[in-house]
Design an enzyme around this catalytic site. Structure first.
Site, mmCIF file in Angstrom:
data_model
loop_
_atom_site.group_PDB
_atom_site.id
_atom_site.type_symbol
_atom_site.label_atom_id
_atom_site.label_comp_id
_atom_site.label_asym_id
_atom_site.label_seq_id
_atom_site.Cartn_x
_atom_site.Cartn_y
_atom_site.Cartn_z
ATOM 1 N N ASP A 1 2.815 -36.967 -37.974
ATOM 2 C CA ASP A 1 3.130 -38.089 -38.862
ATOM 3 C C ASP A 1 3.790 -37.748 -40.191
ATOM 4 O OD1 ASP A 1 3.283 -40.819 -38.951
ATOM 5 O OD2 ASP A 1 1.311 -41.130 -39.835
ATOM 6 N N HIS B 1 -0.580 -37.042 -45.824
ATOM 7 C CA HIS B 1 0.806 -37.520 -45.775
ATOM 8 C C HIS B 1 0.960 -38.970 -46.252
ATOM 9 C CE1 HIS B 1 -0.965 -38.342 -41.788
ATOM 10 N NE2 HIS B 1 -0.219 -39.419 -41.795
#
Length: 973
Positions: free
Chosen positions: A107, A376
């Site tokens: 991701d 993230h």
């Protein structure tokens, strides 16, 4: 976090564990340890815990990556990536005796070349990524090149290469469209609901249950997708991800439906031409590895930036939430300092009155906070304000704890009388300067680097006539001047010289007429029209130190040029603030948001008039420039403070003299504006830019022209460093937080400093991701100008010096305010400093507290027997990481291997008893770590060995770009 636990995360682990026990064929992979640890500590029953142990042993449950979070790859520092990975790995090894061996980096928004190196050093056998440029992925997919052996580091090359799998166009979620249903397929538990699970257990978008009537079309849809994907890979094994974000909170419906489907396909495998099974990442990579194919090698080029379609360049997040990015980095450097300070204290004061367990908890609160913000959707600035506040609160709380700990250790070491209050400055949220302090006090300065440093620390004081003394009562060079930010305070610059990992005390007192500090004298220059063209014979004002002469143009109050006094080369150099105007209405075109940068057109200059004030001093000259929207405007919109340091005779001023320090004040911005600072030079650079990956290695960034969105697609992350150069001269920028950076013209370098956005994209509105950030930010940069060879040496060391600036703490005198406090006149408590050569960096010196045995057989045995060590942390094990800062061939001297005697390096901590070399996160003995070998054309035998020897005398040789990790044990005192 608590909301996510409540809404779905706790249910994921509870229901998955229960369901895996119901069928040996069922499998599941778990990634981020933060959620798992919260579940393990607060939710899991003893029965669940026993089941987890069993499922891990039988390979039904597998931890991949195993860090606290799935870290971002673009804006994180390598030190913090390693920290969060070690934090998770330590827990997994201590609790289960397992060591993750595969990644699942599906991701993060783009892939850095540092990551494969970090994962290889941690002992991983294969690496898996997904988000890379859409057009590049399409090309790789068509040519069956989604799998390769990646040599992420040019210097470490094949010794730390790793097999890498890029997910195909469907990425990491199950394809959601089924031809016979108006709902998403294979998501039988539906989508998670916040903040409370629905009372009736009916979630939105629950897929149709598998029945006799629809099982055939379900199977057909799944098989068709498997076959489509099989055509993009070289082996007959297809990795088919089942799940997505926030899935499996009701694992029962997930598995009961999928069981039926897999059985059906396997019973009709002749008809379908496919067999299917539940699998972990390990199962998949074992299948690919066993085919023994020869793989192509990818060099150290990364996959940044990342675009998902022509107008969707994910380059905005390099700058989003700049305040959070700044605090996260400052927290990281404070943690680094606190760890080495505490480690030395424990070694030198075995009988101390400080509770070591309590102290470790204070450090752990910051370890956890710095680890989690590497997520993230953390440091990237791509979270909602509510989540950003959680990260911020956790960081500030952890920083407060570590500051408090460091102050109490100093208090203890100096046996201070109980009425002498030692306290430490806790930073205000976005300025690195300690808060104003009262008179009559001492300043304690700790150098967190394993080098001797000469630098200035700045203290805010409320009086203009002060003296500064060292512990022996000698005057210390210092300069005082009125503060740019506040009329009621003064900035006191103190010149400090401190050995590696050591501290010094300075006494600050009112001068009583015996003035010793230099006074900065201010000269104000009237506001000038900044839009006027360059004059034929400009009126130039020089500001000079031993390294540079900077010229300012009096006609517009802007910088004009910089001369490197060593070579006498002059570079024309101007700096201006500009703003990109961006669209916020999806009906009118592409939008910018937390993730994306989509400028309407070229950046627009913001200021029509500039005011200048120069504070001339014997040690520091500060140029203050204020940028106004027009000649008569009342308030400035931007400010720039440029500092040039003058180092007195007898001090090593090489680094200090060569840095031009700049601090900016930016904001609040108008909505849908993205602020940049553009530095324009007469260097002929051909628009070639160099930026760092994660503060570890440099990437070459040639300007690329695209049909659409060229400006945004030429933005890159700078975590610490960016530079431009011509044949002779290099201009380097160093930063203390991450930014987006680009070269939009020859000889130009622009840095994005701040963003304030709003848009009406429904997804952004639903998740409050419109980035209406009205803050003021104060980023700091160091500019270094010189020849390529000189700047190579300067920027590698300066990078670390900016990242790890000295920690400043204060103590007040009480009682009679003696001329010099008694406890400071007594013996110095400084032990031997810890210093390494300038091409090495002590990246970690800490007491992790892990209780696991470093003998793997013993550790596994004690877990199986239920005899893991409980209770107190282990304070006898010291974790040491040493990193070589240079690439092979970068410098004739500094790129050479360096031999270090660990015994003499650490003699200040005690007598070394034994040293074990470990994998990067500490869980493997390096001599037993045998990673899988993948065949390449260059290396057909697939062979490389990891075994390393440490001599009897504890002498190790560190090669370029290596990061060596050791457990060190000392003799009892």
């Amino acid at each position: 976090l608590q909301e996510s636990m409540h809404a779905y995360a706790a249910n994921v682990y509870t229901s998955v564990v229960e369901e895996l026990m119901k069928g040996k064929q069922r499998k599941f992979i778990a990634v981020e340890q933060e959620f798992f640890r919260l579940w393990w500590d607060a939710v899991a029953t003893d029965k669940h815990k026993q089941q987890v142990h069993q499922l891990l042993q039988e390979g039904q449950l597998e931890f991949v990556i195993g860090g606290q979070v799935m870290h971002d790859e673009a804006v994180t520092l390598i030190d913090d990536q390693i920290l969060q990975l070690s934090e998770g790995h330590g827990f997994l090894y201590e609790t289960f005796g397992i060591r993750p061996q595969f990644s699942w980096h599906v991701d993060p928004f783009g892939a850095s070349a540092t990551t494969p190196t970090v994962f290889a050093l941690a002992g991983f056998n294969a690496h898996l990524i997904s988000r890379i440029d859409y057009d590049l992925k399409a090309d790789m997919q068509k040519n069956k090149r989604l799998q390769f052996v990646w040599q992420g580091s040019p210097s470490l090359s094949e010794s730390q290469q790793i097999f890498t799998h890029v997910m195909d166009q469907y990425s990491y979620c199950t394809p959601s469209q089924l031809p016979f249903s108006n709902r998403s397929g294979f998501y039988w538990n539906g989508f998670a609901v916040f903040p409370d699970p629905p009372k009736d257990g009916v979630y939105p978008n629950m897929s149709l249950p598998v029945t006799d009537t629809n099982i055939h079309p379900y199977a057909q849809a799944m098989v068709a997708n498997i076959k489509e994907r099989a055509a993009w890979f070289r082996t007959s094994d297809v990795l088919w991800p089942w799940g997505c974000d926030k899935q499996f909170f009701n694992a029962s419906v997930q598995y009961s439906n999928m069981d039926l489907l897999l059985d059906y396909i396997n019973k009709h495998s002749d008809e379908f031409g496919v067999t299917v099974q539940y699998a972990t990442v390990s199962d998949y990579f074992q299948a690919v590895h066993s085919k023994n194919l020869t793989w192509e090698i990818r060099d150290s080029q990364d996959f940044l930036p990342y675009s998902t379609e022509p107008f969707q360049a994910w380059t905005g997040f390099y700058t989003s939430r700049s305040t959070l990015k700044g605090v996260a980095r400052r927290a990281s450097s404070l943690l680094y300092a606190g760890e080495s300070f505490f480690t030395q204290y424990v070694r030198q004061h075995p009988e101390s009155s400080i509770c070591k367990c309590g102290a470790l908890k204070q450090l752990q609160s910051l370890r956890w906070a710095v680890s989690e913000v590497q997520h993230h959707d953390g440091i990237t600035g791509t979270e909602s304000p509510k989540v950003k506040n959680m990260y911020m609160d956790n960081l500030m709380y952890g920083m407060f704890n570590v500051k408090k700990l460091m102050a109490s250790l100093i208090f203890d070491m100096n046996n201070a009388k109980k009425n002498g209050d030692v306290y430490s400055s806790v930073y205000s949220k976005d300025s690195g300067k300690p808060g104003t302090t009262d008179i009559d006090q001492y300043v304690i300065v700790y150098n967190p680097l394993a080098w001797n440093i000469t630098t200035f620390v700045t203290v805010s004081v409320s009086h203009s006539s002060m003296n500064v003394y060292d512990e022996l009562g000698n005057f210390v060079p210092a300069q005082i001047q009125s503060s740019a930010e506040s009329h009621s305070t003064y900035d006191l610059y103190i010149l400090v010289e401190i050995s590696g990992l050591s501290y010094k005390k300075y006494i600050v007192k009112p001068s009583n007429g015996k003035r010793s500090v230099f006074i900065g004298k201010s000269v104000k220059y009237q506001r000038k029209d900044a839009t006027r063209g360059v004059q034929q014979s400009p009126d130039l004002l020089p500001v000079v130190n031993d390294c540079y002469q900077i010229m300012f143009d009096r006609s517009n109050n802007l910088m004009h040029s910089i001369t490197d006094r060593e070579t006498n080369e002059t570079v024309q150099l101007t700096q201006e603030f500009l703003e990109y105007h961006v669209n916020g209405d999806v009906m009118k075109g592409p939008i910018s948001d937390n993730y994306l940068f989509a400028p309407n057109s070229s950046a627009v200059p913001v200021s029509k008039a500039v005011e200048m004030e120069i504070v001339f001093g014997n040690l520091v000259t500060e140029i203050r420039q204020y940028f106004y929207s027009n000649v008569t405007a009342q308030y400035y919109i931007y400010a720039m403070y440029t500092r040039l340091y003058l180092v007195p005779e007898g001090y090593d001023g090489k680094l200090l003299c060569h840095r031009i320090e700049q601090e900016y004040s930016v904001g609040p911005l108008e909505v849908n504006r993205e602020a940049i600072l553009r530095t324009s030079t007469n260097l002929s650079t051909g628009q070639l830019l160099y930026t760092d990956d994660n503060g570890y290695q440099i990437q070459k960034r040639p300007f690329k022209t695209y049909v659409n969105n060229t400006a945004a697609r030429n933005y890159y992350p700078m975590v610490q460093t960016a530079y431009i150069e011509d044949n002779a001269t290099r201009l380097t920028l160093l930063a203390e937080r991450a930014h987006g950076v680009s070269s939009q013209g020859n000889g130009q370098m622009e840095v994005m400093l701040h963003r304030r956005l709003w848009n009406n994209l429904q997804w952004d509105l639903n998740f409050n991701l419109t980035l209406n950030d009205s803050s003021v930010v104060h980023p700091v940069f160091w500019l270094i100008l010189g020849t390529k060879s000189a700047t190579t040496i300067l920027y590698r060391t300066s990078q670390q010096a900016l990242e790890h600036r000295p920690i400043v703490m204060f103590g007040q005198f009480s009682g009679d305010k003696p001329e010099l406090p008694r406890q400071l006149q007594q013996k110095s408590v400084h032990s031997s400093p810890v210093t390494v050569p300038p091409n090495l960096h002590v990246q970690t010196l800490s007491i992790p507290g892990w209780r696991y045995s470093s003998n793997h057989t013993e550790q596994v045995h004690s877990i199986r027997m239920g005899k893991q060590k409980q209770g107190d942390a282990d304070f006898s094990r010291v974790l040491l990481r040493i990193r070589h800062l240079y690439e092979v061939g970068e410098d004739p001297v500094l790129s050479q291997p360096v031999t270090v005697n660990l015994k003499s390096l650490l003699k200040g901590l005690g007598s070394v008893k034994s040293v074990e070399e470990r994998s990067l996160t500490g869980t493997w003995d390096i001599n037993t770590l045998k990673r899988w070998k993948w065949k390449t054309a260059q290396n057909p035998s697939k062979g490389f060995s990891n075994s390393r020897n440490i001599s009897e005398e504890y002498i190790v040789t560190v090669h370029p770009k290596e990061i060596r990790t050791f457990f060190v044990y000392f003799q009892d005192q």
